[in-house]
Each structure stands twice: as C-alpha cells, then as structure tokens.
Design an enzyme around this catalytic site. Structure first.
Site: not given
Ligand code: ASP
Length: 323
Positions: A11, A54, A87-88
């Site tokens: 993100t 991710s 973050t995932d």
């Molecule tokens: N929602 C996720 C982020 O915080 C998407 C990911 O992990 O790429 O980046």
C-alpha cells in the site's frame, strides 16, 4: 549518514486511479520524493527490489531479499536500511530476515495502511520514523519494524487490525521504543534474541502447513498435512487439542513430518506440566511435538528456515514431562 530505502511494494507504494483499484506502482524514489524532510536527516539512496502486494511475496523472494540486504550491508557507505513492504505479511518477511540476516547495518521494515491517494496517508510519516529508527545506536545489528511512531522487534510484532493505521503491536511485552518529535525514546531491549542461521536458499520449501485448532475440528484438516514437510499447529489455550484429531496427528508423526506446536492465544506460551487429560499438553509431548513461543505465522516461518538451514533441533525445543 546514508540510509538505503529498499522498496518491495504494498500500500505504501500504491496509487489509486479511479477508486477501489489501489495497486503497487510507485518506485522507491517516488516514496522518498514524497517526504522532502528525509534529506534533512540522512543521505538517501534507493533500491527497487519488487513491486507487489505483500500477499504475493514468496518465501523464495524472502531469501533473495536477505541476499540483497547482505550485499547492502557489505557496502561500507550504507549505514542503515529501510525496507518498505505491504503490511499483510510484513510480520512474516521481517521475521524471516531477522532469522537469516547477520549484518551489523540496522534493517527497519515499514509500510502503510492508507495509500498516498487517500487523505492522511501514513506512509510518509512511517518512512521518516523508520529512517530515524536506523539512526538509534540500539538498532545496530537488529531487524525492526517501525510503524505509527512505534518501534517493534521483528520477532514479536504482529498485525492486529485489518484497516486501522494503529495496527502493529507486540503482544504481552509491547514495543521496544517510540518516536517522539525527532527523538527515538528506547525503553526495552529484547532478550533471548534468535541466532542468525545460514539458509541454503535452494532448500527452502513453502510446503509447511499451518493449522489453527478449533473446537471439535475435523481430522481431515490434519490429514491434509500428510504430504507436507512440516505441520505447525496453534493449539487452544496452554496446548490443548480435541481427542478426535489425535489419530491423525499420530499418522503425521508416523510419516516423519515434524509437528511444531504453539498456542492460538495472542499472549502466553504452551504449558509443560499442568494437565494430563487426553488432548492436553501431555499428549503433545507424547506425540513428540516441538514447542514454539511465536504466533502461528511466525512459527511457520521459523519452521521453513529451520528446514532450509538443516537446524531443526537447534531452533526448536522438544520438552518432555520430566523437563
Ligand atoms: N493492505 C496491504 C498493505 O498494507 C496490502 C499489502 O500487504 O500489500 O500494504
């Protein structure tokens, strides 16, 4: 002081064009350009490693990322490294790096929950905080996660909220430090830090199953691990399982598949000598389960690394009732 920003996607690197279609497109230099004050606190270099959400980041890429970080560490002009990621699965990749990276140059992972096209995106502040974190003397040789002005040990941190910017927490023991204005306020140094292990990246396997135990669960969930290279099991409470899955676990043991147990509770560890009922921690020990004090997803990463390094016995303990 020079800090290299290694961008992997997520993100923090996403743009939303028409609404609802955020996807990683920005480069590491785009991320840096959005935070002009970064240049006031460090000389910034950039490196584009990947540009993926991710959830698409593989175990093989985690291994390649460690190689990339070792290369940066061997460059004497690099004083700190910040890895930006979605973050995932950040808690898994940062822990993988923590186990395999043995450089002195601090590595700080960060990301964002709100992409740059939304009001109040959190990526710029997280990037700034991460660069500051690399400059703390306590960060030397560590792999950390900086998010929402808190600094966590990669080993301990977990994503706790699917949407909120205040998502990364270190259950039970809390963050190592916080960022206040331009200061890093350090309060805790982790003990029992994991040894760095050398992994043969050709031997990395993602064929490790991770199963959360639930009330009266079907044994088929365990049987599915028969052909795997390892089963990680998040048992209820202090290490308890429904008796109906015990025969399936015995078959797994018979097939030579190691079982690594942890608790599904966000805090606490498995008991060793409190209960003896059928399906208690005594059963886990009779089955020869290894014990982990990490959450299920980090337990799986440690299992992958332990197999890749051929260091299973060194990385996991196997308590018995007499311990
Ligand atoms: N929602 C996720 C982020 O915080 C998407 C990911 O992990 O790429 O980046």
């Amino acid at each position: 002081m020079t800090v290299t920003i290694v961008s992997t996607g997520g993100t923090i690197a996403s743009t939303e064009n028409t609404g609802g279609d955020a996807s990683p497109e920005l480069s590491s230099s785009d991320l840096v350009a959005a935070v002009p004050t970064l240049e006031d606190i460090a000389d910034i270099e950039t490196s584009d490693f990947s540009n993926v959400p991710s959830a698409q980041f593989t175990v093989e890429q985690m291994g390649a990322l460690v190689d990339h970080l070792h290369n940066l560490d061997s460059d004497p002009s690099v004083d700190g490294i910040v890895v930006t990621q979605g973050t995932d699965i950040l808690e898994e990749s940062s822990y993988f790096v923590d186990l395999c990276y043995d450089g002195a140059t601090p590595v700080v992972f960060t990301g964002a929950m709100r992409n740059p096209s939304l009001p109040s995106p959190d990526g710029p502040a997280n990037l700034l905080a991460s660069v500051r974190a690399t400059q703390a003397p306590q960060a030397t040789g560590s792999v950390l996660v900086a998010f929402n002005d808190r600094i966590h040990a990669a080993r301990e941190v977990t994503k706790t909220n699917s949407m909120n910017v205040d998502t990364f927490r270190s259950p039970e023991f809390g963050p190592l430090a916080v960022i206040e204005e331009d200061r890093v306020v350090w309060r805790r140094t982790p003990t029992g830090v994991d040894p760095s292990v050398v992994v043969n990246y050709e031997d990395l396997t993602s064929n490790i199953h991770a199963v959360t135990v639930t009330a009266d669960m079907p044994p088929a969930q365990i049987e599915a691990a028969q052909e795997s290279n390892g089963l990680c099991l998040a048992a209820t409470g202090a290490g308890h399982i429904p008796p109906r899955i015990i025969p399936a676990l015995e078959d797994i043991v018979e097939a030579g598949v190691p079982i690594v147990a942890t608790t599904r509770c966000p805090e606490g560890r498995l008991a060793r000598n409190s209960y003896e009922f059928e399906g208690s921690e005594t059963t886990l020990q009779d089955l020869g389960c290894y014990y982990s004090d990490l959450n299920l997803q980090k337990t799986r990463i440690r299992t992958i690394v332990a197999i890749g390094a051929d260091r299973f016995e060194a990385l996991f303990e196997r308590p018995t009732q007499s311990d």
